[in-house]
Design a protein around this motif. Structure first.
Motif, PDB file in Angstrom:
ATOM      1  N   GLU A 290      55.344  43.162  20.101  1.00 21.02           N
ATOM      2  CA  GLU A 290      55.170  44.569  20.425  1.00 21.02           C
ATOM      3  C   GLU A 290      53.710  44.268  19.961  1.00 21.02           C
ATOM      4  OE1 GLU A 290      56.304  46.180  16.108  1.00 21.02           O
ATOM      5  OE2 GLU A 290      57.924  43.999  16.170  1.00 21.02           O
ATOM      6  N   GLY A 291      52.310  44.785  20.446  1.00 20.47           N
ATOM      7  CA  GLY A 291      51.012  44.999  20.468  1.00 20.47           C
ATOM      8  C   GLY A 291      50.807  44.351  21.432  1.00 20.47           C
ATOM      9  N   ILE A 292      51.821  42.779  22.043  1.00 18.74           N
ATOM     10  CA  ILE A 292      50.823  43.069  22.619  1.00 18.74           C
ATOM     11  C   ILE A 292      51.282  42.589  24.112  1.00 18.74           C
ATOM     12  CG2 ILE A 292      50.484  40.038  23.902  1.00 18.74           C
ATOM     13  CD1 ILE A 292      51.067  39.189  20.547  1.00 18.74           C
ATOM     14  N   GLY A 293      52.587  42.828  24.528  1.00 20.25           N
ATOM     15  CA  GLY A 293      52.586  42.976  25.814  1.00 20.25           C
ATOM     16  C   GLY A 293      54.274  42.154  26.367  1.00 20.25           C
ATOM     17  N   THR A 294      53.601  42.473  27.638  1.00 18.50           N
ATOM     18  CA  THR A 294      54.917  41.400  28.144  1.00 18.50           C
ATOM     19  C   THR A 294      54.522  40.231  29.407  1.00 18.50           C
ATOM     20  OG1 THR A 294      56.416  43.373  28.393  1.00 18.50           O
ATOM     21  CG2 THR A 294      57.354  41.226  29.372  1.00 18.50           C
ATOM     22  N   LEU A 295      54.939  38.956  28.921  1.00 24.57           N
ATOM     23  CA  LEU A 295      55.010  38.243  29.955  1.00 24.57           C
ATOM     24  C   LEU A 295      55.900  37.812  30.932  1.00 24.57           C
ATOM     25  CD1 LEU A 295      53.121  34.703  30.668  1.00 24.57           C
ATOM     26  CD2 LEU A 295      54.721  34.278  28.870  1.00 24.57           C
ATOM     27  N   VAL A 296      55.987  37.671  32.080  1.00 22.42           N
ATOM     28  CA  VAL A 296      56.438  37.609  33.021  1.00 22.42           C
ATOM     29  C   VAL A 296      56.439  36.439  34.249  1.00 22.42           C
ATOM     30  CG1 VAL A 296      58.041  38.908  35.202  1.00 22.42           C
ATOM     31  CG2 VAL A 296      56.870  40.073  33.003  1.00 22.42           C
ATOM     32  N   ASN A 297      57.672  35.661  34.502  1.00 25.79           N
ATOM     33  CA  ASN A 297      57.557  34.400  35.429  1.00 25.79           C
ATOM     34  C   ASN A 297      58.539  34.732  36.074  1.00 25.79           C
ATOM     35  OD1 ASN A 297      56.178  33.522  32.609  1.00 25.79           O
ATOM     36  ND2 ASN A 297      54.498  32.767  34.331  1.00 25.79           N
ATOM     37  N   ARG A 298      58.672  33.928  37.293  1.00 27.10           N
ATOM     38  CA  ARG A 298      59.848  33.407  38.105  1.00 27.10           C
ATOM     39  C   ARG A 298      59.436  32.266  38.507  1.00 27.10           C
ATOM     40  NH1 ARG A 298      63.232  35.916  41.970  1.00 27.10           N
ATOM     41  NH2 ARG A 298      63.910  34.792  43.522  1.00 27.10           N
ATOM     42  N   PHE A 299      60.940  31.589  39.030  1.00 32.54           N
ATOM     43  CA  PHE A 299      61.217  30.476  38.458  1.00 32.54           C
ATOM     44  C   PHE A 299      61.551  29.740  40.637  1.00 32.54           C
ATOM     45  CE2 PHE A 299      60.663  31.166  34.379  1.00 32.54           C
ATOM     46  CZ  PHE A 299      60.239  29.475  33.950  1.00 32.54           C
ATOM     47  N   GLU A 300      61.290  28.986  41.039  1.00 34.88           N
ATOM     48  CA  GLU A 300      61.662  28.736  42.276  1.00 34.88           C
ATOM     49  C   GLU A 300      61.513  27.210  42.561  1.00 34.88           C
ATOM     50  OE1 GLU A 300      59.822  30.517  45.594  1.00 34.88           O
ATOM     51  OE2 GLU A 300      60.360  32.493  45.328  1.00 34.88           O
TER      52      GLU A 300
END
Length: 300
Positions: A290-300
């Protein structure tokens, strides 16, 4: 202020998120064209050494762009940029705190979190960005795991920092995923190699200045794998607070601008599940604070 690093038309830059828009102000372009300031930092790390003055200079550049004849030339939609980690490259290894949440220590086989801070490092080549597709490294590991964490970015040089001044050395906060090859960690009997595979430290999406997060010890940390909640913890449960970590590290190591400290992960990692559930090709990991955001990564 939410600041991000990015590449646009093969040029590296940085700037604050445009309010109420999915876009970023290109402050280096603003300064180059409008010449608002006598001088301005060329990197975030250079700028943060000037403390809050850097934030005020950045705001001044944004105001100048907004008042110019063509403000749109100075901002880029998120769809147009290549996201980079807020600190694309540290000058030293990334400093990490292990077993800083009691329940996580227990799920990893300990009776409780260690009394003294447990410190290890990750190589700077492990840094990756939000939205970047990462390797599962199946050629060297079959036990790749996730660890969502609050990361602290240091603003200025300091040694033997007293607790009452610890936050003076903080520029801001971001999100990190301390990706770990558990089998390599066990094989080598230490953390560095199993923690330092390329892309094993994605950070972002933003570096949020500390004025927007007055209490880093009251933040929710949620990690999802393919939208399944795996970790749901609070920084209030840290065994060693951000202040304590800065004090203890600086007793032995000189902290410098741009140093990144990962503060530990809550319970719920893949190794702690029964049976263990490690990352595989096609998985998407989202770490939200909260207050920062969301870090999103896909793995392959």
């Amino acid at each position: 202020m939410k600041i991000l690093s990015f590449r646009f038309n093969d040029v590296l830059s940085f700037g604050p998120k445009v309010k109420k828009e999915e876009a970023v102000w290109d402050v280096l372009a603003i300064q180059e064209v409008l010449q608002v300031l006598p001088s301005y930092a060329t990197t975030i790390v250079e700028g943060m050494t000037y403390g809050y003055e850097f934030v005020e200079q950045t705001r001044k550049l944004v105001r100048a762009a907004q008042q110019s004849e063509n403000p749109s030339q100075f901002k880029h939609d998120f769809s147009e940029i290549e996201w980079l980690a807020p600190i694309p490259r540290t000058t030293k290894n990334i400093i990490c705190i292990g077993k800083n949440y009691n329940e996580h220590a227990k799920e990893m086989g300990s009776d409780h979190a260690p009394e003294d801070i447990m410190v290890f490092t990750k190589a700077p080549t492990s840094i990756a960005a939000d939205k970047q597709t990462l390797s599962v490294h199946e050629d060297v590991t079959s036990q790749l795991d996730y660890e969502g964490e609050l990361a602290v970015v240091i603003a200025k040089k300091g040694k033997n920092i007293p607790k009452n001044l610890a936050y003076d050395y903080v520029f801001g906060y971001t999100i990190a995923n301390d990706i770990t090859a558990r089998d390599l960690q066990d094989k080598h009997k230490q953390y560095f190699l199993g923690k330092s595979l390329d892309g094993s430290c994605p950070m972002g999406p933003y570096l949020v200045t500390k004025d927007e997060i007055p209490n880093p010890q009251n933040l929710t940390v949620v990690t999802k794998v393919n939208d399944e909640v795996r970790q749901n913890g609070s920084t209030s449960n840290m065994m060693h607070s951000v202040e304590d970590i800065i004090v203890d590290i600086s007793k032995l190591v000189t902290l410098e601008p741009g140093d990144v400290i990962l503060t530990g992960t809550p319970a719920g990692v893949g190794k702690g599940m029964n049976p263990p559930q490690y990352l595989k090709s096609g998985d998407v990991v989202k770490v939200s604070i909260e207050g920062i955001g969301t870090l999103v990564n896909r793995f392959e």
